[in-house]
Design an enzyme around this catalytic site. Structure first.
Site, short mmCIF file in Angstrom:
data_model
loop_
_atom_site.label_atom_id
_atom_site.label_comp_id
_atom_site.label_asym_id
_atom_site.label_seq_id
_atom_site.Cartn_x
_atom_site.Cartn_y
_atom_site.Cartn_z
N LEU B 616 43.40 48.22 43.70
CA LEU B 616 42.89 48.84 44.93
C LEU B 616 43.57 50.18 45.22
CD1 LEU B 616 42.79 45.58 47.08
CD2 LEU B 616 40.90 46.69 45.86
N PRO B 618 46.36 52.33 42.97
CA PRO B 618 47.28 52.36 41.82
C PRO B 618 48.70 52.76 42.19
CG PRO B 618 45.21 53.48 41.29
CD PRO B 618 45.17 53.17 42.76
N GLN B 624 54.55 47.83 43.35
CA GLN B 624 54.76 46.38 43.34
C GLN B 624 55.29 45.94 41.98
OE1 GLN B 624 53.93 43.68 45.82
NE2 GLN B 624 54.77 45.56 46.67
N GLU B 691 53.31 39.58 42.13
CA GLU B 691 54.13 38.56 41.47
C GLU B 691 54.01 38.65 39.96
OE1 GLU B 691 54.52 35.37 45.00
OE2 GLU B 691 52.97 34.92 43.56
#
Ligand SMILES: Cc1cc2nc3c(=O)[nH]c(=O)nc-3n(C[C@H](O)[C@H](O)[C@H](O)COP(=O)(O)OP(=O)(O)OC[C@H]3O[C@@H](n4cnc5c(N)ncnc54)[C@H](O)[C@@H]3O)c2cc1C
Ligand code: SF4
Ligand code: FES
Ligand code: FES
Lengths: 212, 731, 316
Positions: B616, B618, B624, B691
Site C-alpha cells: 500500500l 512502499p 516495517q 511480521e
C-alpha cells in the site's frame, strides 16, 4: 494545540509547589530548603532554565529531573521518557550545545543553562533540516524515540566536525572522518526498537552531505 | 460490506495514490515532538495527580499483610489503592494473570498497589514506603525441567499428523534430528505502557497506549465490572507495541483505580525496570525438529515439536505453525506442548509462533542442505508447494516463495558463498546465510466512518491504531484513491473507542483489514454522493475532486453543500480464507563477520525479498521490514530474558540488562517487494508485512554464522560464549 | 527517590567538610550513576553537594611530565584532549568504548571511577545483596552471573567494577588525588584505590568519610602501542564482558589490565613481564586462583583470546 488544563499550566506550576510556598518564596537559585518537620514540604529550589530561547523560572522539588521539568512543568512533551535510567536516549536534549540524557540530571543543576529540545529545533511547518530529512527518509516508525534521535543526530554531526573521537575512529590522534560508520557508533546511545536505524543513517548522511 | 468472492477491478487498482511511496502524513508532528502519546495528553477534566505502581517482590505466594500507612502519610500522597480497597476486580478476557494482584500473587512484579500523589516524585518515594509481608510458595520456573510431563496443547493448537511420519522418517536416507532453543524475549518498545485515567461521574476516559482499542476498552469494563458504554479509550499515537500493547495492562487498571480514589485524573507510566516482569513476554521454546529426505533433496518426513510454558490458563507459543505450510512432504507431524510455569505471563510478541518457529525450522533446513551437499536455496526451491500440504485441496491464494529465494540469491551475490569456515578477512571470519520467511495473512472485521464536508474535506474516523506502521498515511491514501481527491484533502482520526471498531494493530492484519474497512465506507460515501447529486444510474468515476457519471460532472464538495455527509461501513470476511490458504512469503539473506579471537558476531549486509500482496505504501512497508529485520538480529545475537530459576523472575529487566540492537549493530538494509496483488484477501489486494519481515531473520543470521565459523550453535541467542572454544586456538 | 536538600559547594574543602558533617550527604558530579541508583532507592542520600563549578574541569601538564586531570573533566573532553589522544591513546580508547555519547558528555572523571557495579541483583531491591544491604546475602551466587566476576571476588560478592576508563588508568599507573575535610590532600595509586570485597563488599574504595577526589594524575607517557579492546554482545552501548587495556612496546614488553572480570581493574604486575611469552602465559598468571561460576567461566577463555587479539594488533 490543546485546551483545558494545558493552557493554564504555567500559572499552575507555581501553584503545584504551593505546599512549600513559604519556603520556596525565599529561595534563590541553588539554595537549600530544609523540610524540617513539614511533612508536606519536600525540599524545593528555584531554577531558571532557558528553554528554546525562552527563560523559564520554576520552583521544583529538588528531585525533579530535567526531563520531568520539561515534560511535566514546562509542558514540552516532545522530549520522551523511555527508561528514566540513561539506557535508551529518548530523553536526549542539547544543553549548552551538548547532547545529554535529561533523565539523569537534576533540573536544579541547570541554573541559567540553555536547553534546546526537539520543539526548539524546528516546528512542524518550519522543520529543521534534520527533522525534514527524517521525514524524507522515513527515519522513524512509532516516533517515540524520534525526538531523541534527532537531537542526537544534530549534535553528532557537530561532534564529528569538532573532532571528538569515537570508538570506531581508526586513529584517535587524528580527526574522525564524516562517515556513516562514525554516525552509527555515535548514535548508539539512542535506541530505536522500531528499528529505523538504516533510514536514520541515510537521513544523517544527507544532512551531512556525504554518501550513505 | 461482505468480502466473500475474489475482488474484481476496483478504484484502488488505479494506484495513483495507493501503492505510491508516500512520506508519513503524521511525520511533521512526530519529528517536531508534537504528536501526543498516552502520558502527554493535556486536555484533561482536571489537574492530574501521579500514580506509581508497586510490584510484588515474590513470584508466587500470598500477601500475608500489607502496611500502607507510611505511604499514606507521606508528603503529597492522595490515595493508595491495593486489593483491599480496590473493590471488585475481575480478569479481562485477554489476560491470563490478574492485573492487580493480592492477596494471591501469580508472578514477580505483579502490580499490588498504586500510590497516587501530587507529583511524580512524591508518588515514587511514597511507593517505596509500603511494607508487604509475603508467604512465598514454591513455583515452577524451569522450562527444561517442566517440559518432561508437559501435555499436548488443545483446540487449534492440538497436534497434527498427515501420512506416516514415523515410518517415513525412519526410512529416510538423509535425516536431521536436532533440538533448538529460543529464549524468553521482551517487546521492549520505547514507549512504556502508560495511561491517564479520568472519571466524570461513572464515565471513565483513559488515554492509553494500546494497539487494540476495542479489546482494551472491553477488557477495561470487564476488569472494573462497569458497563462497556461507560468506558472510552483514546490512543491516537502508540510508541511501539510489537504485541506488548495488544491487551489491557496494569497501567490502565492502576490509573483507573487511582483516579477513582483520588477523585481526579491520574497519570501512570510503568517504570522501565518494572516492565520486563510486570508485562507480557514471548515465551521461551524448546523445539525438536526431524527432517527426512531422499538424496535428491525431496522432503519425505517433516516433524516439529515445541515445548513452551505459561501461567495456569495461558497458551503455548505456537512455534510449529509454519511447519504445517512451508514445505511439501507427504508425511508430517507437529505438536505443541504446554508446561505450567510461574514466570510472568507469556503472550504474543511480533509474529508469535512463526518468529521462534522459523528460528529453529530454518536452521534445521540449513543443516539438511549441508548433509545433502545441496545449496540451501535450491533445497527450499525443490520443496516448494502451491497447496496446503495438510489439505491439498486448498491452494495458496498466491505463493511466490521461489521467486523471493531466487531473486534474493541473485541480488545478494549468493553464488559467491563458500563452504563453512573458508572466508577470512583479517581477524574476521565471513559467512552468508539464507532463510525463508513465512507468516500467515490474517483478516479481521474492520469498520470506519467517513465524512465529506461542504469544503470537500474527507475525514476518516476509526478506532484503528498507528503503532509506527504508517496507518495514518495508508488510510489517507486509501480515502484519497477512493474519493479521487489529493492527500491533503483527507484528514485521518484514529485510536478512539468512540469511533467505529476496526481490526486494530496485531498479527500483521492491520493494514489490509483496516484499509479494506475504509474501502467499504468509501464505497458507501461514493454512493451517497451520487445519490445526493441525483446522478442516476451508471458507473461513477471519482477523480480530481470531481465525480463523473456518464457526461454529468460535479465537484464532490457540492454534494455536501446542504450539510456534511456521514457514512459508516465495515468489511467482513467470508470463507475465502478457508478455501485458499492466505500467507505472506519472503527470503532473508545475511552476511556476518565473526571475530576469530573473541567470537563476536556482527552483521554486515542484509537483504529481504518479500511477496506480500499489494504494497500500500512502499516507504512505510519497507520501514516495517527493516525494523523487523533489526529485531531479528536482536533475537539471533543478543536478546534473552535471563530466568532466575530460584526466585522465578527475569533478572535483566531493564534496557541495560536486556540488550536490543543499537545503531552500530545494523548495516544498510535492502528490501525488495515483488509486484503482487492478491485478489482473494480483500478489495485492497494487500497482505501484511510487519511480521513477515521478522520471520526467518534469526535463522538467516545463525546460518551465516555457521557458514563463517563451521560451528553450529542451536541455542539462541548466539552469543560468543556458545562457540568461543570451538573457533580454533589463538596465541 | 527520597527527598534531599541540595547545595552548590563553594570550594573543594568546603565540599569535603559538608560531606563529612552533614548526615546523609553525597557529592554529585555528572549524576549519571548516582541519580540512576537514587531513583531505585539503592542510594538514599538526604543531602546532595554539587561539586560542578569548582573549577576542577581542567587538564594540565605536570612538571616533569604527565598530566593532571581535574575530577570534573567530562569523559568526552578527556577523550578528545589532544595530549591524551597523542600520549595516552589507551585512555581515549577506553573512554569512547564506554556508555554513550550523551552519557560521556555528563560523566566525570571522579564519577566514572566511583560508579557502582551493574550486577543485576544489586539493581533489584527485592533481592538479597551484600553490597546494597550488608549481611543480606548474595543473590548472584547461584543465579544469573554471566556478567559477573571470576577473580578477586569473595563468597560475599562476585560483582565487577564496570568502568572502562579505570582499566586504562590502571595500565597507565595513574594516581587518584583527593582532599580530606581537614584540608590535607593525598595521592592514592589507582592499584589501591578500589578494594576487593572480602566480607565487606559495600566498601569499594580507599576513600575516607568526606574525602573528595580533586584530580587524577597520569605519570609520564608510556611509549608503545596503546590498545583498548572491549568485548560485548552488542556493538556499542553495553558494558564489557571482558576488556583489555594494554600498552605494548616494539620489543613486545609492556603492561596489561583487564576489565569485566573482577571487582576492580585487574592487573597483576607479574603478568606484564610475561607479555613476550604470549597470551596463554599472561592469562594464566592473571587468573591464577580464579573462581569462575558456571555461566561466566567463558570469561577465562575469552580473556585469553582477547589478550591474543591485542598482542596480534600490537604486532601488526
Ligand atoms: C546505560 C549506561 C551505560 C553505561 N555504560 C558504561 C560503560 O560501558 N562503561 C563505563 O565505564 N561506564 C558506563 N556507564 C557509567 C557511566 O560512565 C557513569 O555513570 C559515569 O561515569 C559516572 O560519572 P558521573 O560524573 O555522572 O557520576 P555521579 O553519578 O555524579 O557520581 C557517581 C559517584 O561518585 C561520587 N562522586 C562524584 N564526584 C566525586 C568526587 N569529586 N569526589 C568523590 N566522590 C565523587 C558520587 O557521590 C557518586 O557516589 C554507563 C551508564 C549508564 C547509565
Ligand atoms: S554479586 Fe555483589 S552486588 Fe551482586 S548480588 Fe552479590 S553481593 Fe550484591
Ligand atoms: S529516558 Fe533518558 S535515557 Fe532513557
Ligand atoms: S521510531 Fe519507534 S522506537 Fe524508534
Amino acid at each position: 494545540m490543546t485546551e483545558g488544563y494545558g493552557a493554564i499550566s504555567r500559572r499552575d506550576v507555581l501553584k503545584t509547589s504551593a505546599a512549600g510556598a513559604a519556603i520556596a518564596g525565599s529561595l534563590g537559585p541553588g539554595n537549600v530548603a530544609m523540610a524540617q518537620g513539614q511533612a508536606d514540604a519536600p525540599p524545593h529550589a528555584a531554577v531558571t532554565l532557558k528553554v528554546n530561547g525562552e527563560s523559564t523560572r520554576l520552583e521544583l522539588d529538588t528531585r525533579t529531573t530535567l526531563l520531568d521539568a520539561l515534560r511535566e512543568h514546562v509542558k514540552l512533551t516532545g522530549t520522551k521518557k523511555g527508561c528514566d535510567h540513561g539506557q535508551c536516549g529518548a530523553c536526549t536534549v542539547i544543553v549548552n550545545g551538548r547532547r545529554i540524557n535529561s533523565c539523569l540530571t537534576l533540573a536544579v543543576m541547570h541554573e541559567g543553562d540553555e536547553v534546546t529540545t526537539i520543539e526548539g529545533l524546528g516546528s512542524p511547518d518550519n522543520l529543521h533540516p534534520m527533522q525534514a530529512a527524517f521525514v524524507e527518509h522515513d527515519g522513524y516508525q512509532c516516533g517515540y524515540c524520534t525526538p531523541g534521535q534527532i537531537c542526537s543526530a544534530v549534535a553528532v554531526l557537530e561532534e564529528i566536525r569538532a573532532g571528538v573521537p569515537s570508538h570506531v575512529t581508526a586513529d584517535v590522534s587524528k580527526p574522525s572522518p564524516m562517515t556513516t560508520t562514525e554516525m552509527r557508533e555515535r548514535m548508539s546511545g539512542n535506541i530505536c526498537r522500531c528499528g529505523a536505524y538504516s533510514n536514520i543513517a541515510e537521513a544523517m548522511a544527507q544532512v551531512a552531505g556525504v554518501k550513505a | 460490506m461482505k468480502f466473500d468472492t475474489p475482488a474484481g477491478t476496483n478504484p484502488i487498482d488505479r494506484m495513483k495514490v495507493v501503492g505510491q511511496p508516500t512520506t508519513r502524513i503524521d511525520g511533521p508532528l512526530k519529528v517536531g515532538g508534537h504528536a501526543p502519546y498516552a502520558y502527554e495528553h493535556q486536555e484533561l477534566p482536571g489537574k492530574p495527580a501521579y500514580g506509581y505502581v508497586v510490584g510484588s517482590a515474590v513470584a508466587k505466594g500470598t500477601i500475608r499483610s500489607m502496611d500502607t500507612s507510611r505511604a499514606e502519610r507521606a508528603p503529597g500522597v492522595v490515595a493508595v489503592v491495593t486489593h483491599r480497597n480496590a473493590g471488585k476486580i475481575a480478569k479481562g478476557n485477554f489476560n491470563t494473570a490478574m492485573l492487580l494482584g493480592g492477596p494471591k500473587i501469580q508472578h514477580y512484579h505483579q502490580a499490588i498497589a498504586v500510590v497516587v500523589a501530587e507529583t511524580f516524585e512524591q508518588a515514587r518515594s511514597a511507593a517505596a514506603l509500603i511494607d508487604v509481608d509475603y508467604a512465598r510458595d514454591r513455583g515452577a520456573f524451569d522450562l527444561a525441567a517442566a517440559k518432561v510431563d508437559a501435555p499436548d496443547a488443545t483446540g487449534s493448537d492440538a497436534p497434527t499428523a498427515v501420512g506416516d511420519f514415523a515410518g517415513a522418517f525412519a526410512a529416510a536416507p538423509v535425516q536431521i534430528d536436532q533440538t533448538y532453543t529460543t529464549p524468553d524475549q521482551s517487546h521492549a518498545m520505547m514507549e512504556p505502557h502508560a495511561t491517564i485515567a479520568a472519571w466524570e461521574g461513572d464515565k471513565l476516559t483513559v488515554w492509553s497506549a494500546n494497539q487494540m482499542v476495542a479489546w482494551g476498552a472491553g477488557d477495561l469494563a470487564r476488569t472494573l465490572q462497569i458497563p462497556p458504554e461507560n468506558v472510552r479509550l483514546i490512543s491516537p499515537y502508540v510508541g511501539g507495541g510489537f504485541g506488548g500493547k495488544l491487551f489491557l495492562r496494569s497501567d490502565v487498571i492502576m490509573a483507573s483505580l487511582g483516579a477513582k480514589a483520588a477523585k481526579r485524573p491520574v497519570k501512570v507510566a510503568l517504570p522501565r525496570p518494572f516492565m520486563g516482569n510486570n508485562t507480557t513476554h514471548r515465551p521461551a521454546t524448546i523445539q525438536r525438529i526431524r527432517l527426512g529426505a531422499t538424496q535428491d533433496g525431496t522432503l519425505t518426513a517433516i516433524g516439529h515439536e515445541s515445548w513452551s510454558g505459561d501461567l495456569e490458563g495461558g497458551g503455548p507459543e505456537s512455534a510449529t505453525q509454519q511447519t504445517k505450510l512451508l514445505y511439501a512432504g507427504a508425511n508430517r507431524m507437529t505438536a505443541l506442548r504446554l508446561a505450567v510455569l510461574d514466570l510472568p505471563e507469556g503472550n504474543a510478541m511480533r509474529a508469535p509462533g512463526e518468529a521462534p518457529g522459523l528460528m529453529a525450522l530454518e536452521m534445521a533446513v540449513d543443516e539438511l542442505a549441508e548433509k545433502l551437499g545441496m545449496d540451501p536455496v535450491k533445497l527450499r526451491v525443490i520443496n516448494d508447494t502451491q497447496v496446503d500440504p495438510e489439505k491439498p485441496e486448498r491452494p495458496f491464494s498466491q505463493r511466490n516463495l521461489v521467486r523471493c529465494l531466487e531473486e534474493g540469491a541473485e541480488r545478494f551475490g549468493w553464488a559467491r558463498r563458500k563452504a563453512p569456515g573458508q572466508v577470512q578477512e583479517g581477524r574476521w571470519l565471513i559467512g552468508m546465510g539464507v532463510a525463508a520467511a513465512f507468516r500467515n495473512n490474517l483478516n479481521m472485521k474492520s469498520g470506519a466512518r467517513v465524512r465529506l464536508s461542504p469544503s470537500g474535506q474527507v475525514t476518516v474516523e476509526t478506532d484503528m491504531t498507528d503503532i509506527g506502521t504508517g496507518t495514518y498515511t495508508i488510510m489517507a491514501q486509501t480515502a484519497a484513491e477512493m474519493m479521487g481527491v489529493p492527500l491533503a484533502k483527507v484528514t485521518v482520526k484514529l485510536g478512539d473507542s468512540s469511533f467505529p471498531v476496526s481490526a486494530g494493530s496485531g498479527g500483521q492484519w492491520g493494514a489490509n483489514s483496516s484499509t479494506a474497512g475504509l474501502y467499504a465506507a468509501c464505497v458507501k460515501l461514493r454512493e451517497a454522493i451520487v445519490a445526493k447529486l441525483g446522478f442516476g444510474p451508471g458507473e461513477a468515476t471519482f477523480e480530481n475532486g470531481q465525480v463523473h457519471v456518464g457526461n454529468r460532472v460535479a465537484d464532490i464538495a457540492s454534494a455536501a453543500k446542504g450539510g456534511e455527509i456521514v457514512v459508516e461501513d465495515s468489511i467482513e470476511f467470508g470463507d475465502l480464507g478457508k478455501k485458499f490458504q492466505q500467507s505472506t512469503f519472503g527470503a532473508h539473506f545475511v552476511e556476518v563477520a565473526v571475530d576469530r579471537y573473541t567470537g563476536e558476531a556482527r552483521v554486515r549486509r542484509m537483504l529481504a525479498v518479500c511477496a506480500a500482496g499489494r504494497i500500500l505504501n512502499p516507504t512505510a512497508a519497507r520501514s516495517q521490514v527493516i525494523g523487523a529485520m533489526t529485531m531479528g538480529v536482536g533475537g539471533a545475537l543478543m536478546e534473552e530474558l535471563a530466568v532466575d530459576k530460584r526466585f522465578g523472575f527475569f533478572v535483566n529487566h531493564d534496557l541495560a540488562g536486556y540488550e536490543v540492537p543499537v545503531h552500530a549493530d545494523i548495516p544498510h538494509q535492502e528490501v525488495v517487494f515483488l509486484d503482487e496483488a492478491d485478489d482473494k484477501v480483500s478489495p485492497m489486494k494487500a497482505k501484511g508485512v510487519g511480521e513477515l519481515g521478522l520471520c526467518g531473520v534469526g535463522a538467516a543470521v545463525a546460518n551465516a554464522i555457521y557458514n563463517a565459523t563451521g560451528v553450529r550453535v542451536r541455542d539462541y541467542p548466539i552469543t560468543l560464549d556458545k562457540h568461543l572454544d570451538k573457533l580454533g586456538e589463538v596465541v | 527517590m527520597r527527598p534531599f536538600t541540595y547545595e552548590r559547594a563553594k570550594s573543594a574543602q568546603d565540599a569535603a567538610v559538608k560531606a563529612a558533617t552533614t548526615p546523609g550527604a553525597r557529592f554529585i558530579a555528572g549524576g549519571t550513576n548516582l541519580l540512576d541508583l537514587m531513583k531505585l532507592e539503592i542510594e538514599t542520600p538526604t543531602h546532595l553537594i554539587d561539586v560542578n563549578g569548582l573549577g576542577m574541569d581542567r587538564i594540565e601538564p605536570i612538571d616533569g611530565g604527565g598530566l593532571r586531570i581535574g575530577a570534573l573533566v567530562r569523559n568526552t573532553d578527556l577523550a578528545a584532549d589532544a595530549r591524551v589522544r597523542k600520549d595516552y591513546g589507551v585512555l581515549t580508547r577506553a573512554l569512547v568504548a564506554g556508555a554513550s555519547g550523551q552519557l560521556r558528555n555528563k560523566a566525570t572523571t571522579a564519577g566514572n571511577l566511583l560508579q557502582r557495579t551493574r550486577c543485576p541483583y544489586f539493581y533489584d531491591v527485592n533481592m538479597p545483596c551484600n553490597k546494597r544491604k550488608p549481611g543480606s546475602g548474595c543473590a548472584a551466587i547461584g543465579g544469573f552471573s554471566r556478567q559477573l566476576g571470576v577473580i578477586g571476588t569473595s563468597d560475599a560478592c562476585i560483582a565487577t567494577h564496570p568502568s572502562d576508563m579505570a582499566v586504562a588508568m590502571r595500565v597507565l599507573d595513574a594516581s587518584v588525588e583527593t582532599i580530606r575535610p581537614d584540608g590535607t590532600t593525598r595521592a592514592i595509586p589507582i592499584a589501591d584505590f578500589h578494594t576487593l570485597p572480602g566480607q565487606t563488599p559495600h566498601v569499594e574504595t580507599a576513600l575516607e568519610k568526606g574525602e573528595m577526589i580533586i584530580s587524577v594524575a597520569l605519570p609520564k607517557p608510556r611509549g608503545g602501542t596503546h590498545i583498548y579492546r572491549k568485548v560485548r554482545d552488542r556493538a556499542s552501548y553495553a558494558f564489557a564482558l571482558v576488556s583489555v587495556a594494554a600498552v605494548i612496546g616494539k620489543d613486545g614488553k609492556g603492561a596489561v589490565a583487564l576489565g569485566g572480570v573482577a571487582p576492580k581493574p585487574w592487573r597483576v604486575e607479574g603478568a606484564d613481564a610475561l607479555l613476550p611469552n604470549g597470551s596463554k602465559a599472561v592469562a594464566d598468571r592473571l587468573f591464577a586462583g580464579a573462581a569462575p561460576r558456571e555461566d561466566n567461566a567463558f570469561k577465562l577463555t575469552l580473556a585469553q583470546r582477547t589478550i591474543a587479539a591485542v598482542l596480534a594488533e600490537a604486532k601488526a
